[in-house]
Scaffold this motif. Structure first.
Motif, mmCIF file in Angstrom:
data_model
loop_
_atom_site.group_PDB
_atom_site.id
_atom_site.type_symbol
_atom_site.label_atom_id
_atom_site.label_comp_id
_atom_site.label_asym_id
_atom_site.label_seq_id
_atom_site.Cartn_x
_atom_site.Cartn_y
_atom_site.Cartn_z
ATOM 1 N N PRO B 68 0.994 -1.340 0.022
ATOM 2 C CA PRO B 68 0.102 0.138 0.039
ATOM 3 C C PRO B 68 0.891 1.284 -0.057
ATOM 4 O O PRO B 68 1.977 1.521 0.703
ATOM 5 C CB PRO B 68 -0.695 0.101 1.229
ATOM 6 C CG PRO B 68 -0.064 -0.983 2.352
ATOM 7 C CD PRO B 68 0.829 -1.887 1.237
ATOM 8 N N VAL B 69 0.368 2.259 -0.781
ATOM 9 C CA VAL B 69 0.981 3.483 -0.865
ATOM 10 C C VAL B 69 -0.172 4.625 -0.785
ATOM 11 O O VAL B 69 -1.234 3.935 -0.564
ATOM 12 C CB VAL B 69 1.817 3.912 -2.212
ATOM 13 C CG1 VAL B 69 2.960 3.061 -2.185
ATOM 14 C CG2 VAL B 69 0.857 3.789 -3.218
ATOM 15 N N LEU B 70 -0.121 5.942 -0.953
ATOM 16 C CA LEU B 70 -1.142 6.575 -0.869
ATOM 17 C C LEU B 70 -0.609 7.732 -1.891
ATOM 18 O O LEU B 70 -0.059 8.755 -1.265
ATOM 19 C CB LEU B 70 -1.783 6.993 0.384
ATOM 20 C CG LEU B 70 -3.167 8.055 0.574
ATOM 21 C CD1 LEU B 70 -4.199 7.106 -0.213
ATOM 22 C CD2 LEU B 70 -3.386 8.437 1.821
ATOM 23 N N MET B 71 -1.618 7.966 -2.958
ATOM 24 C CA MET B 71 -1.150 9.267 -4.038
ATOM 25 C C MET B 71 -2.101 10.402 -3.807
ATOM 26 O O MET B 71 -3.364 10.048 -3.173
ATOM 27 C CB MET B 71 -1.160 8.775 -5.351
ATOM 28 C CG MET B 71 -0.064 7.877 -5.479
ATOM 29 S SD MET B 71 -0.036 7.172 -7.214
ATOM 30 C CE MET B 71 -0.971 5.486 -6.931
ATOM 31 N N PRO B 72 -1.676 11.766 -3.755
ATOM 32 C CA PRO B 72 -2.816 12.682 -3.518
ATOM 33 C C PRO B 72 -3.816 12.475 -4.518
ATOM 34 O O PRO B 72 -3.803 11.874 -5.698
ATOM 35 C CB PRO B 72 -1.904 13.822 -3.730
ATOM 36 C CG PRO B 72 -0.711 13.478 -4.753
ATOM 37 C CD PRO B 72 -0.558 12.082 -4.529
ATOM 38 N N THR B 73 -4.973 13.666 -4.241
ATOM 39 C CA THR B 73 -5.974 13.769 -5.073
ATOM 40 C C THR B 73 -5.775 14.542 -5.900
ATOM 41 O O THR B 73 -6.136 14.203 -7.236
ATOM 42 C CB THR B 73 -7.231 14.129 -4.259
ATOM 43 O OG1 THR B 73 -7.021 15.451 -3.810
ATOM 44 C CG2 THR B 73 -7.663 13.281 -3.127
ATOM 45 N N GLN B 136 -8.083 5.826 -2.536
ATOM 46 C CA GLN B 136 -7.886 7.021 -2.429
ATOM 47 C C GLN B 136 -9.358 7.488 -3.045
ATOM 48 O O GLN B 136 -9.827 6.916 -3.996
ATOM 49 C CB GLN B 136 -6.741 7.620 -3.066
ATOM 50 C CG GLN B 136 -6.512 9.029 -3.175
ATOM 51 C CD GLN B 136 -6.619 9.851 -1.579
ATOM 52 O OE1 GLN B 136 -7.616 9.938 -1.217
ATOM 53 N NE2 GLN B 136 -5.574 10.492 -1.290
#
Lengths: 446, 446
Positions: B68-73, B136
């Motif tokens: 898991p990662v999290l990219m911005p909106t 996201q």
């Protein structure tokens, strides 16, 4: 997690444009990647820390009786026209027009929307008190985003809103938030000092900011040194008790502590004996507000009171900077080699370094430690790469896991491995089972 | 949770503008509130279901070895100019200009950004295979958003991306995703059938959609009825095993199953005996793609191969509609009284209805059941309001908790409470301890 199967893109060089330690270490440790000014991707290690912090915030909010919701990022402009803030908010608001030419915006905060939810669903004083909160991405189009996630444009924040029948009840909500915030920060290994603050665009003049002392903080702070000795600790708090919550607020706010926004030199000298006066810098990691009927009156958020007459509800809002905390914790806990994670937020609980990958005994001992830590409900990070010991140690120091077990053929001949504290740097040899026991008991108290 | 302290704004009337059952029930059960066309707030009950689904998706992705990662909106437009999709994407892309007049957009998907992360961090084939994913909020500015969260503009999605050295390795990633998706849906109580699909704006012609059969589905589907009998069940899968993953794909895709986009009437008749042919409607809840070097070539995402030469990586992307699933599950599991949650995603595990609030014995029995369920690690919802029994039952039926324990003075005289299944409507009297045991054993298998 085995490092050979993980994605941990550490950097050898120090990034040139990163001005403060947390920003440098987050880039070097492969926690984040910049996608645009003030906008970051969270890589696996960073994402794990962000989630640990988010989880603590959720747990402490719910312990205090606050109820989670989730509001969208994109809001219609008309709600902000109702409150009068649409034109007032300025260029920090990211304004958007949709395909049907409707004015929208990426929410920088949610007072209007939560008030809209409240007025659409609650009509009687019997449904109060009520505190709703969410943890959601916000956007503030800062002129000069800097310091990495500490002052980004897209940021993750917990914002909560209380709805109460009168000022006294709303003050209890304020105090309850103060207590829950103190517990939240202490679980993250932080001391955050509540300081009298200014309302700014949220409004209201009854407000405290929570500041973590750090040389790189953006705010000047002035305080009585004795406040550094106060801890909430593990005392039991009944969040429904007006007296208990009020008592904690009194204890934590009776000593002088202010940011440069509210500091008054004469008051400081009057209130604080010279030997206790401190002037320092701090990082703001949260703020609580009571603003009464500022939003409920213009937006018509009323309930039927006990006498049958409509009354506008008393509100406050309360924020914790979740993504900012990742940076703040690093500013407060690091050395020249890298990050030193407090146990409460560390991405992995314990590192395992194999000094001789491919050596049958060392490999087996590492696998057994890995299984043992996992069985304790902990997450180990096992460096199973074919790398020099020096490189493995440097990576572990940089990413800052608080505990490391080092396994090598020489120690195993004597039946021991080495347990190292990242914070003190001290190492101790012991049998593997004892190392497991030690790690287990450290984390059972977190 | 005690209902007297919860925020559950149920509606008595059926909302006029909600065309399908899931939308109506989500509004009536106080799960969501519309903030603008196709944009919703998730109220406490809805948020809990969303989080349960998210958690299952995380667990199954990580079980398959995905990270898991999290990219911005908010994304910079220039990444999309590189891939050539910025102008091609059309008015569904929400375009934004920031205060410095830079072109940005609210990400509808993340192929470009993940490729950018990859090319910035990975340079050797030794770091492959790699699959990164995130969950996201996305935005697609639909012309006519409808059906509540099923076709909203702001929606929550898991999207994952695999990076492999060659086509064969990328096919294994594809198959691995198919297996993990099947397990994900089954844990949510859904049968989602993989069907040959079209690539659309993501690209690639090797792709399957996962469809849940429902009269209100937006897609026509044509399939061999025998596919309805296939389940992944609890079989152990080694996600590293090329053969095992391929075997599951073969098993689930050898029978004819297509959406109207790819359906061919002549093929259908050839492949399926008449008595097994089915024509129905389905809701798409996920899609997997293999598209080779479509993004890696124009964006320069190469690795050094074993022979030292640079090769563009082979990629695919894989999506699960997390917020859409909330609606899809309701479409697949409901009756005229309300929702019937599968145990895997229910917001609360068991309801407790007190038929006579204020009766000392009934109150004590309910408290004891509440404590007992909590001690089992389950979350009960206790209706402790001063309401008629009929109103309490109607609320419980509407919000759809799969199990309900009803406690009243009459039953307690005989030492029993009533355990009711929401799905079958059947009730059984038993001592409270036995009811606890039964609920415990039901959820131990979930």
């Amino acid at each position: 997690m085995r490092l050979s199967r993980y994605f941990l893109p550490v950097l050898k060089e120090t990034p040139a444009d990163a001005q403060i330690a947390s920003h440098r270490f987050m880039l070097r440790a492969g926690m984040i990647r910049q996608q645009a000014a003030g906008i970051y991707s969270w890589l696996p290690l960073g994402f794990k820390v962000l989630k640990r912090i988010e989880q603590i915030v959720h747990e402490e909010q719910q312990r205090a009786g606050h109820i989670p919701v989730l509001m969208p990022t994109i809001q219609p402009a008309d709600l902000w026209q109702e409150s009068g803030r649409y034109n007032a908010y300025g260029p920090e608001m990211l304004r958007v027009r949709d395909r049907h030419d409707r004015d929208m915006l990426f929410g920088p905060t949610n007072e209007e929307m939560i008030t809209d939810i409240f007025r659409g669903s609650v009509s009687s004083y019997k449904d109060l008190p009520l505190t709703l909160y969410h943890i959601q991405w916000k956007f503030r189009d800062e002129m000069r985003p800097r310091f990495g996630v500490m002052r980004g444009r897209e940021f993750y924040m917990k914002d909560g809103y209380n709805f109460d029948l009168d000022e006294a009840a709303a003050h209890h909500a304020y105090n309850r938030h103060l207590v829950s915030y103190l517990r939240t920060y202490e679980r993250m290994g932080l001391q955050a000092i509540p300081m009298k603050a200014e309302g700014g665009p949220i409004g209201g003049d009854y407000t405290h900011e929570f500041l973590v002392l750090a040389d790189t903080g953006e705010s000047g702070v002035f305080y009585d040194a004795r406040i550094e000795d106060i801890r909430l600790g593990s005392r039991e708090i009944d969040y429904d008790s007006v007296d208990q919550c009020r008592g904690v607020l009194d204890e934590f706010t009776e000593l002088y502590a202010r940011t440069d926004d509210t500091h008054d030199a004469a008051d400081f000298e009057d209130a604080v004996p010279e030997e206790h006066r401190r002037e320092a810098r701090g990082i703001e990691v949260g703020q609580i507000f009571y603003f009464g009927t500022k939003y409920s009156e213009p937006m018509g958020a009323t309930v039927q009171g006990p006498d049958g007459k409509p009354v506008p509800v008393h509100m406050g809002s309360h924020g914790i900077g979740v993504s900012r905390l990742v940076g703040a914790i690093i500013e407060a806990s690091r050395d020249d080699k890298g990050i030193i994670w407090p146990e409460g937020v560390t991405p992995f609980h314990c590192g395992i370094v194999n000094l001789k990958q491919g050596d049958a005994e060392a490999d087996a001992a590492c696998e057994s430690l890995y299984a043992g830590l996992t069985a304790l409900g902990l997450e180990p990070l096992y460096d199973d790469r074919n790398e020099r010991a020096g490189g493995k140690f440097a990576t572990m120091d940089l990413i800052g896991l608080p505990w490391r077990i080092t396994v090598g053929p020489r120690g195993l001949k004597n039946g021991v491995v080495e347990l190292t504290s990242r914070r003190t740097g001290e190492s101790e040899e012991m049998p593997p089972e004892q190392a497991l026991e030690r790690i287990g008991s450290i984390y059972s108290g977190v």
